[in-house]
Design a protein around this motif. Structure first.
Motif, PDB file in Angstrom:
ATOM      1  N   TYR A  68      13.998 -12.183  -2.880  1.00 55.92           N
ATOM      2  CA  TYR A  68      12.706 -13.303  -3.542  1.00 55.92           C
ATOM      3  C   TYR A  68      11.321 -11.846  -2.926  1.00 55.92           C
ATOM      4  N   HIS A  69      10.758 -11.362  -3.067  1.00 58.86           N
ATOM      5  CA  HIS A  69       9.207 -10.932  -2.454  1.00 58.86           C
ATOM      6  C   HIS A  69       8.501 -11.133  -3.175  1.00 58.86           C
ATOM      7  N   LEU A  70       7.042 -11.428  -2.319  1.00 55.88           N
ATOM      8  CA  LEU A  70       6.011 -12.108  -2.586  1.00 55.88           C
ATOM      9  C   LEU A  70       5.022 -10.994  -2.005  1.00 55.88           C
ATOM     10  N   GLU A  71       4.447 -10.043  -3.443  1.00 55.32           N
ATOM     11  CA  GLU A  71       4.490  -8.823  -4.153  1.00 55.32           C
ATOM     12  C   GLU A  71       4.996  -7.864  -3.202  1.00 55.32           C
ATOM     13  N   LEU A  72       4.617  -6.680  -2.634  1.00 57.55           N
ATOM     14  CA  LEU A  72       5.322  -6.051  -1.676  1.00 57.55           C
ATOM     15  C   LEU A  72       4.764  -5.991  -0.148  1.00 57.55           C
TER      16      LEU A  72
ATOM     17  N   ASP B 142       3.940  -1.253   0.419  1.00 56.42           N
ATOM     18  CA  ASP B 142       2.679  -0.421   0.142  1.00 56.42           C
ATOM     19  C   ASP B 142       1.477  -1.232  -0.046  1.00 56.42           C
ATOM     20  N   THR B 143       0.809  -0.314  -0.010  1.00 58.09           N
ATOM     21  CA  THR B 143      -1.112  -0.971   0.340  1.00 58.09           C
ATOM     22  C   THR B 143      -1.950  -0.496  -0.924  1.00 58.09           C
ATOM     23  N   VAL B 144      -0.964  -0.164  -2.441  1.00 55.74           N
ATOM     24  CA  VAL B 144      -1.697   0.147  -3.838  1.00 55.74           C
ATOM     25  C   VAL B 144      -1.705  -2.000  -3.398  1.00 55.74           C
ATOM     26  N   PRO B 145      -2.324  -2.426  -4.951  1.00 53.29           N
ATOM     27  CA  PRO B 145      -2.937  -3.602  -5.068  1.00 53.29           C
ATOM     28  C   PRO B 145      -2.316  -4.002  -6.123  1.00 53.29           C
ATOM     29  N   TRP B 146      -1.161  -5.289  -5.677  1.00 53.27           N
ATOM     30  CA  TRP B 146      -0.334  -5.498  -6.727  1.00 53.27           C
ATOM     31  C   TRP B 146      -0.938  -5.625  -8.228  1.00 53.27           C
ATOM     32  N   ALA B 147      -1.922  -5.797  -8.517  1.00 51.42           N
ATOM     33  CA  ALA B 147      -2.400  -5.464 -10.137  1.00 51.42           C
ATOM     34  C   ALA B 147      -2.440  -4.550 -10.598  1.00 51.42           C
ATOM     35  N   ASN B 148      -2.844  -3.984  -9.621  1.00 52.31           N
ATOM     36  CA  ASN B 148      -2.613  -1.739  -9.866  1.00 52.31           C
ATOM     37  C   ASN B 148      -1.287  -1.538  -9.897  1.00 52.31           C
TER      38      ASN B 148
ATOM     39  N   ARG C 258       7.946   6.247  -4.061  1.00 49.49           N
ATOM     40  CA  ARG C 258       6.733   5.735  -3.004  1.00 49.49           C
ATOM     41  C   ARG C 258       7.255   4.421  -1.694  1.00 49.49           C
ATOM     42  N   VAL C 259       7.395   3.497  -2.735  1.00 49.41           N
ATOM     43  CA  VAL C 259       8.088   1.891  -2.033  1.00 49.41           C
ATOM     44  C   VAL C 259       9.198   2.507  -1.586  1.00 49.41           C
TER      45      VAL C 259
ATOM     46  N   SER D  92      -2.809   7.624  -3.426  1.00 44.75           N
ATOM     47  CA  SER D  92      -2.924   6.135  -3.585  1.00 44.75           C
ATOM     48  C   SER D  92      -2.971   5.828  -2.644  1.00 44.75           C
ATOM     49  N   VAL D  93      -2.589   6.251  -1.281  1.00 49.64           N
ATOM     50  CA  VAL D  93      -2.477   5.382  -0.179  1.00 49.64           C
ATOM     51  C   VAL D  93      -3.282   6.413   1.068  1.00 49.64           C
ATOM     52  N   SER D  94      -2.979   5.892   1.588  1.00 46.30           N
ATOM     53  CA  SER D  94      -4.060   6.503   2.922  1.00 46.30           C
ATOM     54  C   SER D  94      -3.137   7.751   3.400  1.00 46.30           C
ATOM     55  N   LYS D  95      -4.290   8.545   4.314  1.00 45.94           N
ATOM     56  CA  LYS D  95      -3.577  10.039   4.727  1.00 45.94           C
ATOM     57  C   LYS D  95      -1.616   9.703   5.699  1.00 45.94           C
TER      58      LYS D  95
END
Length: 270
Positions: free
Chosen positions: A83-87, A91-97, A122-123, A161-164
């Motif tokens: 069970y994962h609580l979001e990512l 990953d740093t992209v917002p979960w809603a996105n 990416r993940v 969608s993430v940092s450099k």
């Protein structure tokens, strides 16, 4: 029974469990997202079965506590479900996105929600790195998701969608797949960029692949004193790749030592 036949039976059983858990949570109006496992296996050729040890389900921050509570009445061994609580760190992209861009695929007669290919690539790249790069065979996940990507695959979403820094992690992991598995990156925007791999990274993964002892959870190793000692020693000093990822580090920094020290204290919770 042959290994191939056993793998086919196990794969079918795992798919049955996936359908069961999605039906279960949807009965309570909870919509999980499947990552890794089957959501990657579907990119593999039909003659190559990609088995998986557990079912990785991601839940929103709102749904996670309720999902964990309800899982007690789910008639599946808890070991099979992660069970994962979001990512979180993956990953740093917002979960809603991520959820808004997720997709529904068919597993027999059941609809399964998965990340879109760009987000999933990416993940899984970051997940591979958190394991310290020791599983060469898991680079095939990256190989097949790129080789069999949809025609409209959005490289900009995947990489930018993430940092450099994170972008560099992903490109380097894809570059390792190109270098060691012969992944064809022609007609992609990173064909040349992926060849620029840090020397320390190449040296580290090749060193990991020569080791016989594989990383395993300490809770499993704790049942055997010898295994526990071996696993503790394997974690000291911290794996340079894992430490860099845990500390949101720079692959092009001059040294790994500061990330390793910080990661060691972080894990000891000092």
């Amino acid at each position: 029974m042959s290994v191939d036949k056993w793998n086919a039976i196990k794969f079918s059983l795992d798919c049955f469990y996936i359908k069961k858990v999605f039906d279960f949570f949807r009965n309570f109006e909870i919509e999980p997202v499947l990552i890794k496992g089957y959501s990657i296996a579907r990119y593999y050729p039909q003659n190559k079965i990609r088995n998986f040890l557990d079912i990785d389900l991601v839940f929103s921050d709102k749904d996670f506590p309720r999902a964990k509570s309800l899982s007690k009445s789910l008639e599946i061994d808890d070991i099979l479900i992660d069970y994962h609580l979001e990512l979180r760190h993956l990953d740093t992209v917002p979960w809603a996105n991520l959820f808004a861009k997720s997709e529904i695929i068919k597993l027999d007669d059941t609809e399964i929600r998965v990340l879109c290919p760009e987000d999933h690539l990416r993940v899984i790249c970051v997940h591979w790195l958190t394991d310290g790069g020791e599983y060469r065979e898991k680079l095939w996940d990256i190989y097949y998701i790129i080789e069999n990507r949809p025609a409209d695959f959005d490289w900009d979403r995947c990489l930018n969608s993430v940092s450099k820094r994170r972008r560099r992690w992903i490109v380097c992991t894809i570059g390792l797949t190109q270098k060691y598995l012969g992944l064809d990156l022609s007609n992609t925007p990173i064909e040349e960029e992926a060849k620029d791999l840090p020397r320390w990274l190449i040296k580290k993964v090749e060193s990991e692949w020569q080791k016989e002892l594989r990383l395993e959870p300490l809770i499993i190793a704790s049942y055997n004193y010898k295994s526990l000692i071996q696993q503790l020693w394997k974690r000291f000093p911290p794996n340079a790749i894992t430490a860099t990822i845990d500390c949101e580090g720079d692959f092009d920094a001059r040294t790994r030592i500061f990330y390793q020290i910080r990661d060691m204290f972080k894990r000891l919770k000092f």
